[in-house]
Design an enzyme around this catalytic site. Sequence first.
Site, PDB file in Angstrom:
ATOM      1  N   HIS A 297      -0.415  -3.658   8.246  1.00  0.00           N
ATOM      2  CA  HIS A 297       0.207  -3.187   7.010  1.00  0.00           C
ATOM      3  C   HIS A 297       1.113  -1.988   7.195  1.00  0.00           C
ATOM      4  O   HIS A 297       1.620  -1.438   6.215  1.00  0.00           O
ATOM      5  CB  HIS A 297      -0.858  -2.816   5.975  1.00  0.00           C
ATOM      6  CG  HIS A 297      -1.670  -3.965   5.511  1.00  0.00           C
ATOM      7  ND1 HIS A 297      -1.352  -4.704   4.396  1.00  0.00           N
ATOM      8  CD2 HIS A 297      -2.779  -4.525   6.030  1.00  0.00           C
ATOM      9  CE1 HIS A 297      -2.253  -5.656   4.239  1.00  0.00           C
ATOM     10  NE2 HIS A 297      -3.137  -5.577   5.226  1.00  0.00           N
ATOM     11  N   LYS A 482       3.553   5.255  -6.836  1.00  0.00           N
ATOM     12  CA  LYS A 482       3.031   4.785  -5.546  1.00  0.00           C
ATOM     13  C   LYS A 482       2.319   5.957  -4.872  1.00  0.00           C
ATOM     14  O   LYS A 482       2.417   7.078  -5.350  1.00  0.00           O
ATOM     15  CB  LYS A 482       4.166   4.269  -4.661  1.00  0.00           C
ATOM     16  CG  LYS A 482       5.352   5.244  -4.607  1.00  0.00           C
ATOM     17  CD  LYS A 482       6.565   4.695  -3.896  1.00  0.00           C
ATOM     18  CE  LYS A 482       7.354   3.654  -4.626  1.00  0.00           C
ATOM     19  NZ  LYS A 482       7.173   2.299  -4.146  1.00  0.00           N
ATOM     20  N   ARG A 483       1.625   5.706  -3.760  1.00  0.00           N
ATOM     21  CA  ARG A 483       1.026   6.819  -3.034  1.00  0.00           C
ATOM     22  C   ARG A 483       2.114   7.842  -2.697  1.00  0.00           C
ATOM     23  O   ARG A 483       3.271   7.468  -2.532  1.00  0.00           O
ATOM     24  CB  ARG A 483       0.412   6.335  -1.710  1.00  0.00           C
ATOM     25  CG  ARG A 483      -0.882   5.595  -1.833  1.00  0.00           C
ATOM     26  CD  ARG A 483      -1.385   5.163  -0.459  1.00  0.00           C
ATOM     27  NE  ARG A 483      -0.496   4.193   0.150  1.00  0.00           N
ATOM     28  CZ  ARG A 483      -0.159   4.159   1.442  1.00  0.00           C
ATOM     29  NH1 ARG A 483      -0.651   5.050   2.281  1.00  0.00           N
ATOM     30  NH2 ARG A 483       0.653   3.239   1.915  1.00  0.00           N
ATOM     31  N   LYS A 488       8.162   7.468   1.599  1.00  0.00           N
ATOM     32  CA  LYS A 488       8.484   6.814   0.325  1.00  0.00           C
ATOM     33  C   LYS A 488       9.564   7.598  -0.439  1.00  0.00           C
ATOM     34  O   LYS A 488      10.131   7.121  -1.394  1.00  0.00           O
ATOM     35  CB  LYS A 488       7.230   6.649  -0.514  1.00  0.00           C
ATOM     36  CG  LYS A 488       6.210   5.669   0.103  1.00  0.00           C
ATOM     37  CD  LYS A 488       4.945   5.577  -0.725  1.00  0.00           C
ATOM     38  CE  LYS A 488       3.847   4.747  -0.064  1.00  0.00           C
ATOM     39  NZ  LYS A 488       4.028   3.289  -0.249  1.00  0.00           N
ATOM     40  N   THR A 590       4.276  -3.578  -3.025  1.00  0.00           N
ATOM     41  CA  THR A 590       3.850  -4.614  -3.967  1.00  0.00           C
ATOM     42  C   THR A 590       4.121  -4.145  -5.394  1.00  0.00           C
ATOM     43  O   THR A 590       4.261  -4.961  -6.298  1.00  0.00           O
ATOM     44  CB  THR A 590       2.349  -4.936  -3.802  1.00  0.00           C
ATOM     45  OG1 THR A 590       1.631  -3.704  -3.711  1.00  0.00           O
ATOM     46  CG2 THR A 590       2.105  -5.758  -2.558  1.00  0.00           C
ATOM     47  N   LYS A 594       5.566  -6.080  -8.972  1.00  0.00           N
ATOM     48  CA  LYS A 594       5.015  -5.985 -10.334  1.00  0.00           C
ATOM     49  C   LYS A 594       6.121  -5.636 -11.324  1.00  0.00           C
ATOM     50  O   LYS A 594       6.211  -6.214 -12.413  1.00  0.00           O
ATOM     51  CB  LYS A 594       3.905  -4.920 -10.378  1.00  0.00           C
ATOM     52  CG  LYS A 594       2.686  -5.308  -9.567  1.00  0.00           C
ATOM     53  CD  LYS A 594       1.793  -4.129  -9.190  1.00  0.00           C
ATOM     54  CE  LYS A 594       0.883  -4.543  -8.028  1.00  0.00           C
ATOM     55  NZ  LYS A 594       0.279  -3.400  -7.329  1.00  0.00           N
TER      56      LYS A 594
HETATM   57  C1  26Q Z   1      -5.822   5.228   9.106  1.00  0.00           C
HETATM   58  C2  26Q Z   1      -6.484   6.045  10.001  1.00  0.00           C
HETATM   59  C3  26Q Z   1      -7.392   6.980   9.566  1.00  0.00           C
HETATM   60  C4  26Q Z   1      -7.619   7.088   8.209  1.00  0.00           C
HETATM   61  C5  26Q Z   1      -6.948   6.290   7.310  1.00  0.00           C
HETATM   62  C6  26Q Z   1      -6.035   5.355   7.753  1.00  0.00           C
HETATM   63  C7  26Q Z   1      -5.315   4.498   6.791  1.00  0.00           C
HETATM   64  C8  26Q Z   1      -5.806   4.312   5.517  1.00  0.00           C
HETATM   65  C9  26Q Z   1      -5.121   3.536   4.595  1.00  0.00           C
HETATM   66  C10 26Q Z   1      -4.134   3.886   7.118  1.00  0.00           C
HETATM   67  C11 26Q Z   1      -3.465   3.113   6.206  1.00  0.00           C
HETATM   68  C12 26Q Z   1      -3.939   2.926   4.927  1.00  0.00           C
HETATM   69  C13 26Q Z   1      -3.257   2.153   3.912  1.00  0.00           C
HETATM   70  C14 26Q Z   1      -2.146   1.509   4.097  1.00  0.00           C
HETATM   71  C15 26Q Z   1      -1.455   0.783   3.029  1.00  0.00           C
HETATM   72  O1  26Q Z   1      -1.843   0.798   1.879  1.00  0.00           O
HETATM   73  N1  26Q Z   1      -0.367   0.106   3.379  1.00  0.00           N
HETATM   74  C16 26Q Z   1       0.435  -0.625   2.430  1.00  0.00           C
HETATM   75  O2  26Q Z   1       0.000  -1.962   2.424  1.00  0.00           O
HETATM   76  C17 26Q Z   1       0.659  -2.699   1.426  1.00  0.00           C
HETATM   77  C18 26Q Z   1       0.043  -4.071   1.397  1.00  0.00           C
HETATM   78  O3  26Q Z   1       0.426  -4.809   2.502  1.00  0.00           O
HETATM   79  C19 26Q Z   1       2.153  -2.739   1.669  1.00  0.00           C
HETATM   80  O4  26Q Z   1       2.762  -3.390   0.582  1.00  0.00           O
HETATM   81  C20 26Q Z   1       2.708  -1.326   1.794  1.00  0.00           C
HETATM   82  O5  26Q Z   1       4.065  -1.388   2.167  1.00  0.00           O
HETATM   83  C21 26Q Z   1       1.902  -0.560   2.809  1.00  0.00           C
HETATM   84  O6  26Q Z   1       2.323   0.792   2.846  1.00  0.00           O
END
Ligand code: 26Q
Length: 746
Positions: A297, A482-483, A488, A590, A594
């Site tokens: 992702h 978004k986050r 972003k 995503t 929406k």
């Molecule tokens: C990694 C290492 C240590 C702690 C946390 C993490 C971590 C946690 C959450 C790394 C990534 C995430 C989340 C990622 C995420 O939400 N990615 C999004 O995924 C969506 C669904 O595929 C995409 O539409 C977005 O583009 C993408 O940013």
Amino acid sequence: MDKFKFTEKLKELETRGKTVVELYNEISALAMECGLEGDKPCQGRNAYYLSMEFLIGRSFYNNLLELGVLEETREILAKKGLDINVFEEIEDAALGNGGLGRLAACFLDSAAGLGLPLHGYGIRYKYGLFKQAIENGFQVELPDDWQRFGDPWSIRREDEKRLIEFADMKVYAVPYDMPVFGKKINRLRLFQAEGSEEAEKISEYLYPADDTEEGKILRLRQEYFFSAAAVGELLDGFVKQHGKNFDKFPDYNVIQLNDTHPVIAIAEFIRLLTNNYRMPFANALSLAKRTFAYTNHTILPEALECWSEEYVKKILPDIADIMVRIGVYAMREYQTLGCSKEQAAEMAIYSGGRFYMANLAVYVAKTVNGVAALHTEILKSNLFATAHKFYPNKLQNKTNGITHRRWLELCNRELSLLLDKTIGVKWRSDITDLDRLNGFTDDTVKEFIQVKQIKKEQLLKYIAQKEGVDIPADFLVFAQVKRLHEYKRQLMTAFAVLELYYGIKSGRLKDIAPSVFIFGAKSAPAYKRAKAIIKFINEIAKKINSDEQTCNKLKVVFVQNYNVSYAEKIVAGTDVSLQVSTAGLEASGTGNMKFMMNGAVTCGTMDGANIEIVEKAGKENNYIFGATVEELIKLKEEGYVPNLYLSDADHKRAVESLIDGTFSDEGTGEFKELYDSLTTGANWHSPDNYFVLFDLDSYVKTLVKVCEDYSDKKEFAKKQLINTANSAYFSSDRTIKEYAEDIWKI
Ligand code: 26Q
């Protein structure tokens, strides 16, 4: 579902004298009772989705919709003098923090809707993602005690708890099952950690702070905890049903790994087969290769997990040994395939005392998928280029999607009714029918304008209530929700808004539509810059909203605690969706889908799924700007000098407002740090590594163009409607069908 039984019992329900929470629990329990009747497990092949996050949001309305009784419930309650909206008091289950978690929830919804056996495994966090408040412009984090309303949608399965063993502790994983209603009833099984005070910590928080060793180890425990519980019960379940002929295991089970977080499940799978069932290592590994599939992702290096051997050894020594061994097998295989030393090193699973979880996933998984066309291309040509060279059939694309049930039927009843009227109701069960909206008449455009106006009024009324910011209902509504992350580029929007403000104030920008910019975002608690950006946006909002000279032209609002339920309102009431990430960095997005489905045009960069959105709805019906991936590659090669882009007086003024005293960061120095990140960089990155200054110029011009175009309301509405009409592709029903056919074979 016995609808008749449900509605009869609901009619009998005594509502007087009960609190909203009591009624919520009673009605939900009734829906569970009726909904679960006749539920039976699926024989044959099932797919399992392992994810650290399931951002399900509010279940009440959605489940009633899926059970086909939402409208009836609305009416029955109305007769009792109750507005169904009172249940909005029940807060979301925010067991996730963003796109990846929401995608997991959309996938479960679509699979159930299509009658495909896909089940989720995850963690039942006691506290979900923190609740955000804004105090004096700063983000404040409060615990999210989502269970305080009760949890009527889960069933605790004490009888199926499992013991999970770490070197230093033993923990029970107690399953809580949430049914996912649809054509079929699927199951989301979330494990809660129990047994001791220490044990309970494992499922206490989503994302424990991991800047300390203790925090990192806790996260590792979480990953192992639910992965081991899931894999353990799948293997045991198989043995019970089919005996120990494990060769057949992949005929009945396929496990999808949602990013690297559950990749440790592969090692546990091999551990159980070799330890408990005495299977030779090589056989267990080859079985794993037929069982697991992996989705990536993100390509941001900081999000690709790699575990220090020291930590893994400390709490999971057997797992460490197994991962080392998988690494050895991989190396041998790479050599046989003719990899050079460098190539093998790139794909190493274990090297320099670290485990590279993405490499482990890519090596073992039978398929690896990206989440939008561009993202998959980048995986092929960049992050996993070597793997792609030697395993050319592994990588594939599965462009994300969103469930049109929650993100259109539920959040936009008015637009849904207009669709029913215009193209019939078939789109609700077969979203491809939405295509028939193309070729709409002028009357439909008029009605669409009315619907958008209603949704906008609802949204702005809600914002006025919640945030205390009044926005006239004839404003053009922009949203970036978004986050919060530098890539972003919420900061770039902040600069652009500031430039619009100065332009309006000086009289230079005359003919632009009165507009509001809605921001919504949570920042990771330890992410200082992201928090500084929140403060900066709030400072800008304060200045702009209180300027009497411009406040009939421009407003800015940062909504507090942006979450799934807030999103449902925002996507329906917005005109322009801001999707402005640095090209190449947003894997898919995503939220963009929406908004599109609800008839917002996209103002964005050629990144992630934006590319596919404009491919479907036409570039002429959206507002694309900024550097492309190719242009950025070239720019980097030539040497990017961000300060050159500050020669423009307007851009300079906006950016320097970070340091010239226009705004206050209350003496924290964080605005200066933001400024430095753009102009001089930091010891870990070059200046403006997300190309904010490079794209700012075209961004501002594009926003001005949007505002000008809006003066022709009808033409603008047409663009919006074309977006809705071409959004069927972005239903997760389509995505899930592709996973089912190409990966899961279910
Ligand atoms: C990694 C290492 C240590 C702690 C946390 C993490 C971590 C946690 C959450 C790394 C990534 C995430 C989340 C990622 C995420 O939400 N990615 C999004 O995924 C969506 C669904 O595929 C995409 O539409 C977005 O583009 C993408 O940013």
